[in-house]
Write a protein that holds these residues in place. Sequence first.
Motif, mmCIF file in Angstrom:
data_model
loop_
_atom_site.group_PDB
_atom_site.id
_atom_site.type_symbol
_atom_site.label_atom_id
_atom_site.label_comp_id
_atom_site.label_asym_id
_atom_site.label_seq_id
_atom_site.Cartn_x
_atom_site.Cartn_y
_atom_site.Cartn_z
ATOM 1 N N ILE A 176 0.974 -1.125 -0.036
ATOM 2 C CA ILE A 176 0.071 0.176 0.241
ATOM 3 C C ILE A 176 1.023 1.193 -0.029
ATOM 4 N N GLU A 177 0.736 2.331 -0.928
ATOM 5 C CA GLU A 177 1.554 3.313 -1.234
ATOM 6 C C GLU A 177 0.950 4.858 -0.978
ATOM 7 N N ALA A 178 1.567 5.477 -0.844
ATOM 8 C CA ALA A 178 0.964 6.891 -0.731
ATOM 9 C C ALA A 178 1.233 7.833 -1.980
ATOM 10 N N GLY A 179 0.297 8.305 -2.607
ATOM 11 C CA GLY A 179 0.466 9.364 -3.658
ATOM 12 C C GLY A 179 0.667 10.747 -3.356
ATOM 13 N N ALA A 180 1.457 11.561 -3.805
ATOM 14 C CA ALA A 180 1.216 13.034 -3.540
ATOM 15 C C ALA A 180 -0.096 13.516 -3.520
ATOM 16 N N PRO A 181 -0.377 14.480 -2.598
ATOM 17 C CA PRO A 181 0.309 14.915 -1.318
ATOM 18 C C PRO A 181 0.441 14.248 -0.176
ATOM 19 N N LEU A 182 -0.032 12.947 -0.237
ATOM 20 C CA LEU A 182 0.272 12.059 0.881
ATOM 21 C C LEU A 182 1.563 11.713 0.956
ATOM 22 N N ARG A 183 2.247 11.647 2.186
ATOM 23 C CA ARG A 183 3.689 11.185 2.154
ATOM 24 C C ARG A 183 3.823 9.834 2.393
ATOM 25 N N TRP A 184 3.061 9.350 3.406
ATOM 26 C CA TRP A 184 3.170 7.817 3.863
ATOM 27 C C TRP A 184 1.840 7.426 4.223
ATOM 28 N N VAL A 185 1.835 6.045 4.408
ATOM 29 C CA VAL A 185 0.761 5.383 4.949
ATOM 30 C C VAL A 185 1.256 4.113 5.778
ATOM 31 N N ALA A 186 0.344 3.833 6.749
ATOM 32 C CA ALA A 186 0.759 2.808 7.654
ATOM 33 C C ALA A 186 -0.596 2.024 8.273
ATOM 34 N N PRO A 187 -0.718 0.707 8.164
ATOM 35 C CA PRO A 187 0.424 -0.129 7.620
ATOM 36 C C PRO A 187 0.683 0.012 6.037
ATOM 37 N N GLY A 188 1.883 -0.843 5.627
ATOM 38 C CA GLY A 188 2.148 -0.574 4.321
ATOM 39 C C GLY A 188 1.903 -1.950 3.549
ATOM 40 N N LEU A 189 1.208 -2.777 4.118
ATOM 41 C CA LEU A 189 1.067 -4.292 3.411
ATOM 42 C C LEU A 189 -0.173 -4.809 3.548
ATOM 43 N N LEU A 190 -0.802 -5.585 2.696
ATOM 44 C CA LEU A 190 -2.033 -6.124 3.001
ATOM 45 C C LEU A 190 -1.852 -7.600 2.366
ATOM 46 N N ARG A 191 -2.218 -8.395 3.278
ATOM 47 C CA ARG A 191 -1.823 -10.147 3.229
ATOM 48 C C ARG A 191 -3.526 -10.629 3.244
ATOM 49 N N PRO A 192 -3.581 -11.553 2.248
ATOM 50 C CA PRO A 192 -4.675 -12.305 2.279
ATOM 51 C C PRO A 192 -5.067 -13.022 3.684
ATOM 52 N N GLY A 193 -6.494 -13.017 4.295
ATOM 53 C CA GLY A 193 -6.699 -13.712 5.304
ATOM 54 C C GLY A 193 -6.307 -12.987 6.726
ATOM 55 N N ASP A 194 -5.463 -11.834 6.499
ATOM 56 C CA ASP A 194 -5.047 -10.852 7.758
ATOM 57 C C ASP A 194 -6.391 -10.173 8.209
#
Length: 412
Positions: free
Chosen positions: A327-345
């Motif tokens: 999962i990534e952030a595009g301008a003007p967003l700087r960052w995103v957390a959490p940054g990973l999405l897994r199936p079943g989580d």
Amino acid sequence: MSTYDVAIIGGGPAGLTAAAELGRGSKLNVVVLERESEAGGIPRHSDHPGYGIRDMKTFIGGPAYARRLVRAAAAAGAEIRTSTMVTGWAGDRSLELTSPTGRETLDARAIILATGARERARPARMIPGDRPSGVYTTGQLQNTVHLQHRSVGKRAVIVGAELVSYSAVLTLKHAGCETVLMTSEYPSPESYGVFNIAGRTPLLGVEVATTTRVTRIIGKGVVAGVEVENTRTGQRRIVACDTVVFTGDWIPDHELARSAGLDMDPSSLGPVVDTALRTSREGVFAIGNLLHPVDTADIAALDGRHVAAQVRRYLGGTTTPEHGVRIEAGAPLRWVAPGLLRPGDPAPARHRLLLWTDTLVRIPKVVARQDGKVIGRKTLPWPASPGRVFRVPSSILDAVDHRGGPVSLSLG
């Protein structure tokens, strides 16, 4: 050498809440490793109300909140080791410790990194001028006033207009120091409107200069003033003061995460985690303001509550899905957390993705894209504002293709 089921590095709200949740009703052997002489984190020396709203459903001062966290962790059976510094790694889940009793190695079946964040000090912000005394970060100021019970000056300039900036105002007022100016480089203050309104009342009487930056600190021996510039007009002026407090501009305390070789987010500077708060090393989790610098103490605490269930699953033998969608952030967003999405989580804590924006957007329209297609949209009733975490419902990712490429979040 000592061995535990779970070792938690950091005794702030996130770490202590994780310890309380893991210890409650279980036989897990949990230890909290805290480098300070007392556990409790930043709230311990933040002596004003506003803590515990989301996690404890109360409204209390920082020191009282910290004491409650410590009591809850201890009552759940967690061992809290203070004045204990984790200096490095001796293995994948093995830590090197230094404390007043000497050096030792600690092994754990699972490790939780809850090392928090810190404000960038004046040298890191590259502000020129003299090098007098009387220059603080908020944390240094609160430690000086509330823990060391020392005096500061009489006239202060605060650099930044975030939530923590108003915490600095209250600390200065407690010490008998007037805040004569608060500066923000943005067109409007970064804090919530209610704080800005309160700051203008006679009780505090804080002037906020927007589109303004500090260009020079003046003073031989002690601070005598600062030079500020209106970045829109270029006009400069000198503000007389004997105290300068640098607030905000947060960076995670990520040295242990980096030395472990964990995957790191180049924008937030914290470790990359999935919605279960796993890092890239098996059995190592990360929570709180190490991931999203900086959020409120109660949100960090709720990360601790969320991770406890995930650590139990891991200790019970649940395996980690191999593939995850970034999962990534595009301008003007700087960052995103959490940054990973897994199936079943599970969904992330509070079913929220946490982001940071560099631009004020009063009615944000968030768009999620994957492989060139729009997979989710949300128009939110709260603004995306610099200086505070922007929260987006994680349901915007419900249509993610787990076999596809990265997902980008942007403001449409």
